[in-house]
Design a protein around this motif. Structure first.
Motif, mmCIF file in Angstrom:
data_model
loop_
_atom_site.group_PDB
_atom_site.id
_atom_site.type_symbol
_atom_site.label_atom_id
_atom_site.label_comp_id
_atom_site.label_asym_id
_atom_site.label_seq_id
_atom_site.Cartn_x
_atom_site.Cartn_y
_atom_site.Cartn_z
ATOM 1 N N ALA A 132 42.039 35.675 46.386
ATOM 2 C CA ALA A 132 43.432 35.405 46.793
ATOM 3 C C ALA A 132 44.290 35.114 45.562
ATOM 4 N N LYS A 151 45.331 38.233 43.767
ATOM 5 C CA LYS A 151 46.352 38.989 44.507
ATOM 6 C C LYS A 151 47.740 38.366 44.371
ATOM 7 N N ARG A 152 47.841 37.290 43.580
ATOM 8 C CA ARG A 152 49.163 36.702 43.315
ATOM 9 C C ARG A 152 49.844 37.375 42.125
ATOM 10 N N THR A 167 51.754 43.711 42.295
ATOM 11 C CA THR A 167 51.043 44.978 42.504
ATOM 12 C C THR A 167 51.734 46.092 41.716
ATOM 13 N N ASN A 188 53.719 40.666 44.749
ATOM 14 C CA ASN A 188 52.315 40.327 45.000
ATOM 15 C C ASN A 188 52.044 40.289 46.509
ATOM 16 N N GLN A 189 50.817 39.903 46.852
ATOM 17 C CA GLN A 189 50.423 39.950 48.272
ATOM 18 C C GLN A 189 51.323 39.095 49.159
ATOM 19 N N ASN A 238 54.916 40.509 49.420
ATOM 20 C CA ASN A 238 54.923 41.663 50.332
ATOM 21 C C ASN A 238 54.812 41.212 51.783
ATOM 22 N N ARG A 239 54.036 40.145 52.002
ATOM 23 C CA ARG A 239 53.855 39.651 53.368
ATOM 24 C C ARG A 239 55.166 39.097 53.939
ATOM 25 N N TYR A 259 45.339 31.020 51.254
ATOM 26 C CA TYR A 259 46.194 30.370 50.254
ATOM 27 C C TYR A 259 46.321 28.851 50.437
ATOM 28 N N TYR A 265 48.276 43.958 39.537
ATOM 29 C CA TYR A 265 47.128 44.063 40.443
ATOM 30 C C TYR A 265 47.129 45.458 41.063
ATOM 31 N N SER A 300 46.041 47.364 43.962
ATOM 32 C CA SER A 300 45.528 47.057 45.303
ATOM 33 C C SER A 300 44.618 48.162 45.837
ATOM 34 N N ASP A 307 41.409 47.019 43.698
ATOM 35 C CA ASP A 307 41.211 45.564 43.600
ATOM 36 C C ASP A 307 40.867 45.134 42.181
#
Length: 310
Positions: free
Chosen positions: A194, A197-198, A201, A207-208, A211-212, A239, A300, A302, A305
């Motif tokens: 996790a 993924k910060r 990308t 980052n994750q 994007n969320r 997180y 990152y 994606s 990975d």
């Protein structure tokens, strides 16, 4: 008769732990080392100075609050020198796992002869739900305490090593570590994934979690910013962030929204979400650290990975 010290992950659980009437003193670790710059030497003057500067600048934490809440509790930990057994109470998420690594790094240096054990909540039943310590019944907590993990010297050395890597200026070495975690930290690998993924990308520079935020705005159509925040907290996976952290993420993306009441993305926001535009150059902040690494010095991928250095 062995003496005990409990170190907890935050104030609300400290209150709960005190009602269980276990023997021993309780210290609350009040930090969020998963955000902002960290230095290896936990507890040193430069370490606390760096932490205060970050919290003051980004979360408006005052010096008096920092001294009263964080430093006084840390000094109390320093003064607890006699305990033979130290029990750490932490959770599965990134927020807790990074704090846990820092505490173990400090204990390795300053409490070499104590027996250190870990109570860590997470997957507690057959469902996929992950549980925080506060969500568990007294009976379940006492059962976890009874079956706590006694950490070996190798475990503690490993935790310290991961902490050193987290504080280094290159997160790529952490990536190699995730596959080789043969130690007694059940949730550490997922938390480190996790963490990686910060970094932004390659696809759109977000980052994750960023994007969320955009995905939630489109898919769940929240009516207000508060509703958006609520969805982020509920669906954040590993997180473990609070309101203030998610609010900071949403604020950084403000230029991609046409309104927050109701929540609507603008044209640029929709393009970024579809990977038709890259937001890296607009959101880039050369002062933003994740541990010891500058967030925008790495990307990152994606698809694979993997982390790449710019």
């Amino acid at each position: 008769m062995k003496s005990l010290l409990h170190i907890t992950n935050g104030d609300s659980f400290t209150s709960k732990l005190q009602t269980l009437q276990l023997k021993g003193d309780v210290i609350t670790w009040r930090e969020m080392l998963c955000e902002g710059k960290t230095l290896c030497n936990v507890g040193s003057e430069s370490f606390w100075k760096t932490r205060f500067e970050f919290l003051n600048k980004n979360y408006k934490v005052t010096k008096s609050w920092f001294v009263e809440k964080t430093l006084k509790e840390y000094r109390s930990l320093c003064n607890h020198k006699q305990q033979d057994q130290i029990v750490l109470w932490f959770e599965y998420d990134l927020f807790c796992q990074i704090n846990m690594l820092a505490v173990l790094s400090w204990l390795k240096t300053h409490r070499r002869h104590a027996e250190i054990s870990l109570v860590c909540s997470g997957k507690e039943d057959e469902s996929d739900k992950m549980y925080g310590l506060n969500e568990l019944s007294d009976e379940k907590l006492l059962e976890l305490y009874k079956n706590r993990t006694i950490l070996s010297q190798d475990d503690i050395e490993f935790a310290d090593y991961v902490w050193q890597l987290y504080c280094s200026d290159n997160p790529i070495r952490l990536e190699n570590l995730i596959a080789h975690n043969n130690f007694q930290f059940e949730y550490l690998s997922e938390a480190l994934k996790a963490h990686l993924k910060r970094f932004p990308t390659i696809k759109n520079g977000l980052n994750q979690l960023e994007n969320r935020v955009l995905e939630t705005a489109i898919e769940q159509k929240p009516k207000t910013r508060r509703e958006l925040l609520g969805s982020m907290i509920t669906n954040q996976g590993y997180y473990g962030f609070g309101d203030t952290q998610h609010n900071r993420i949403i604020t950084s993306l403000k230029p991609l929204f046409s309104s927050f009441n109701p929540v609507r993305l603008n044209k640029k926001g929709r393009e970024v979400l579809k990977n038709q535009a890259n937001y890296y150059s607009e959101i880039r902040d050369n002062q933003l650290y994740l541990g010891g690494s500058l967030k925008y010095n790495f990307l990152y991928n994606s698809t694979t990975d993997r982390i790449l250095k710019l």
